[in-house]
Scaffold this motif. Structure first.
Motif, short mmCIF file in Angstrom:
data_model
loop_
_atom_site.label_atom_id
_atom_site.label_comp_id
_atom_site.label_asym_id
_atom_site.label_seq_id
_atom_site.Cartn_x
_atom_site.Cartn_y
_atom_site.Cartn_z
N ILE A 103 0.87 -1.18 0.00
CA ILE A 103 0.00 0.00 0.00
C ILE A 103 0.90 1.23 0.00
CG2 ILE A 103 -1.76 1.29 1.25
CD1 ILE A 103 -2.58 -1.39 2.55
N PRO A 104 0.84 2.08 -1.04
CA PRO A 104 1.70 3.26 -1.06
C PRO A 104 1.33 4.25 0.04
CG PRO A 104 0.11 3.35 -2.86
CD PRO A 104 -0.06 2.02 -2.19
N ASP A 105 2.33 4.92 0.57
CA ASP A 105 2.10 5.98 1.56
C ASP A 105 2.62 7.26 0.92
OD1 ASP A 105 1.25 6.46 4.45
OD2 ASP A 105 3.14 7.56 4.29
N ARG A 106 1.70 8.06 0.42
CA ARG A 106 2.06 9.27 -0.31
C ARG A 106 2.12 10.48 0.63
NH1 ARG A 106 2.18 7.33 -5.27
NH2 ARG A 106 0.70 5.71 -5.83
N LYS A 107 2.83 11.51 0.20
CA LYS A 107 2.99 12.72 1.01
C LYS A 107 1.65 13.33 1.39
CE LYS A 107 7.47 14.34 -0.55
NZ LYS A 107 8.19 15.42 -1.23
N GLY A 111 4.92 10.26 -12.36
CA GLY A 111 6.38 10.25 -12.23
C GLY A 111 6.89 10.39 -10.81
N MET A 112 5.98 10.51 -9.84
CA MET A 112 6.38 10.70 -8.44
C MET A 112 6.07 9.45 -7.63
SD MET A 112 7.56 12.73 -6.09
CE MET A 112 7.19 14.45 -5.92
N PRO A 113 7.10 8.71 -7.19
CA PRO A 113 6.84 7.53 -6.37
C PRO A 113 6.44 7.94 -4.95
CG PRO A 113 9.20 7.84 -6.63
CD PRO A 113 8.52 8.89 -7.46
N PRO A 114 5.73 7.08 -4.23
CA PRO A 114 5.42 7.38 -2.83
C PRO A 114 6.73 7.39 -2.04
CG PRO A 114 4.84 5.11 -3.34
CD PRO A 114 5.24 5.75 -4.63
N HIS A 115 6.74 8.05 -0.89
CA HIS A 115 7.96 8.09 -0.10
C HIS A 115 8.17 6.80 0.69
CE1 HIS A 115 4.93 9.69 2.65
NE2 HIS A 115 5.72 9.40 3.64
N LEU A 116 7.10 6.07 0.97
CA LEU A 116 7.15 4.80 1.68
C LEU A 116 6.02 3.91 1.18
CD1 LEU A 116 7.57 6.14 5.34
CD2 LEU A 116 9.36 5.08 3.96
N ALA A 117 6.07 2.64 1.57
CA ALA A 117 4.94 1.73 1.30
C ALA A 117 4.78 0.82 2.50
CB ALA A 117 5.19 0.90 0.04
N LEU A 118 3.55 0.40 2.74
CA LEU A 118 3.26 -0.58 3.77
C LEU A 118 3.23 -1.95 3.09
CD1 LEU A 118 0.24 1.14 5.55
CD2 LEU A 118 2.67 1.41 6.01
N ILE A 119 3.96 -2.90 3.63
CA ILE A 119 3.94 -4.26 3.13
C ILE A 119 3.06 -5.05 4.09
CG2 ILE A 119 5.29 -6.32 2.59
CD1 ILE A 119 5.85 -3.89 0.78
N VAL A 120 2.00 -5.66 3.55
CA VAL A 120 1.02 -6.37 4.37
C VAL A 120 1.18 -7.87 4.14
CG1 VAL A 120 -1.43 -6.69 4.88
CG2 VAL A 120 -0.58 -4.43 4.16
N ASP A 121 1.51 -8.58 5.21
CA ASP A 121 1.52 -10.04 5.19
C ASP A 121 0.12 -10.45 5.62
OD1 ASP A 121 2.19 -12.75 5.22
OD2 ASP A 121 2.95 -12.64 7.27
N VAL A 122 -0.67 -10.91 4.65
CA VAL A 122 -2.09 -11.19 4.87
C VAL A 122 -2.25 -12.50 5.65
CG1 VAL A 122 -4.30 -11.65 3.76
CG2 VAL A 122 -2.74 -9.94 2.79
N GLU A 123 -2.96 -12.43 6.77
CA GLU A 123 -3.28 -13.62 7.57
C GLU A 123 -4.70 -14.11 7.28
OE1 GLU A 123 -2.54 -12.17 11.52
OE2 GLU A 123 -0.38 -12.47 11.33
N HIS A 124 -5.58 -13.19 6.96
CA HIS A 124 -6.98 -13.54 6.67
C HIS A 124 -7.55 -12.49 5.73
CE1 HIS A 124 -11.04 -15.06 7.31
NE2 HIS A 124 -11.41 -13.80 7.41
N ALA A 125 -8.32 -12.94 4.75
CA ALA A 125 -9.00 -12.02 3.85
C ALA A 125 -10.30 -12.64 3.38
CB ALA A 125 -8.12 -11.69 2.65
N GLU A 126 -11.32 -11.81 3.26
CA GLU A 126 -12.58 -12.29 2.73
C GLU A 126 -13.37 -11.13 2.15
OE1 GLU A 126 -15.48 -13.72 5.62
OE2 GLU A 126 -14.46 -12.58 7.18
N ARG A 184 -13.56 25.14 -3.18
CA ARG A 184 -13.67 23.70 -3.35
C ARG A 184 -12.36 23.08 -2.90
NH1 ARG A 184 -15.85 22.12 -9.08
NH2 ARG A 184 -15.17 20.16 -8.23
N PRO A 185 -12.37 21.98 -2.13
CA PRO A 185 -11.12 21.35 -1.74
C PRO A 185 -10.41 20.80 -2.97
CG PRO A 185 -13.00 20.03 -1.02
CD PRO A 185 -13.53 21.30 -1.61
N SER A 186 -9.07 20.87 -2.96
CA SER A 186 -8.30 20.34 -4.08
C SER A 186 -8.30 18.83 -4.05
CB SER A 186 -6.86 20.87 -4.01
OG SER A 186 -6.25 20.38 -2.83
N ASN A 187 -8.12 18.21 -5.22
CA ASN A 187 -8.01 16.75 -5.29
C ASN A 187 -6.63 16.36 -4.81
OD1 ASN A 187 -10.53 16.48 -6.32
ND2 ASN A 187 -9.86 16.55 -8.45
N ARG A 188 -6.58 15.46 -3.87
CA ARG A 188 -5.29 15.04 -3.32
C ARG A 188 -5.05 13.60 -3.71
NH1 ARG A 188 -6.19 17.73 2.53
NH2 ARG A 188 -6.28 19.82 1.75
N ALA A 189 -3.80 13.29 -3.97
CA ALA A 189 -3.45 11.91 -4.33
C ALA A 189 -3.50 11.02 -3.13
CB ALA A 189 -2.06 11.87 -4.95
#
Length: 191
Positions: A55-59, A111-126, A186-191
């Motif tokens: 999951i990307p973590d953007r500024k 062209g702008m990568p996120p500064h971090l990402a969350l890596i999720v080790d999935v234990e359960h999903a439905e 109007r609020p700006s669109n944020r990534a």
């Protein structure tokens, strides 16, 4: 249709691959919780393999509560929505934080990568059907509120927004804009 097996639960890969919004929950060491909305212009969670998501973590997320919590307690969960569908993808697992440039580059927007990402080790999903999503008619344009009908949450939170922006500038984020926030803006669109 591709299928993915997470802890004996069969989940269509398309659920994670097409969701643009999720609500991520994390906990700190004292069991305090935080739920953070995450959204992206394309899929919000990238499938790395049959058990792992990124999951990307953007500024633009402004708060680091989720990241702070994951440093104390690696447990997380999220509920993801797919536009036009009433099913909700529920995921529970363990998270780590990465700054791997090769991975982050694959999640670049404009062209702008996120500064971090969350890596999720999935234990359960439905994926579950949600009567609440169906009843709310969330995806039905005819029931969406007009802008003037409800209070402008950005205007109500204007002071808090200015404090966040000040904090971001102080941390060196030079792309932070300063603008008046009020009912006529109007609020700006944020990534």
């Amino acid at each position: 249709m591709s299928l993915c097996v997470f802890s004996s639960t069969v989940v269509t890969i398309n659920s994670a691959a097409t969701s643009r919004f999720l609500a991520l929950s994390t906990w700190d060491a004292s069991q305090g919780s935080d739920t953070s909305p995450r959204g992206d212009r394309r899929e919000v969670a990238r499938i790395l393999d049959g058990r792992t998501l990124a999951i990307p973590d953007r500024k633009g997320n402004k708060c680091a509560d989720s990241l702070h919590n994951l440093l104390q307690d690696e447990r997380l969960s999220f509920a993801a929505l797919v536009p036009g569908r009433s099913g909700v993808l529920h995921v529970r697992g363990r998270g780590t934080i990465t700054d791997d440039p090769a991975l982050l580059e694959t999640m670049a927007l404009g062209g702008m990568p996120p500064h971090l990402a969350l890596i999720v080790d999935v234990e359960h999903a439905e994926v579950t059907g949600s009567d609440a999503v169906r009843r709310s008619r969330l995806w039905t344009p005819g029931v969406h509120l007009d802008r003037g009908t409800a209070p402008d949450m950005m205007a109500l939170g204007g002071e808090m927004d200015r404090a966040y922006r000040y904090g971001l500038r102080k941390e060196g984020y030079d792309e932070v804009e300063t603008r008046a926030v009020g009912p006529s803006r109007r609020p700006s669109n944020r990534a």
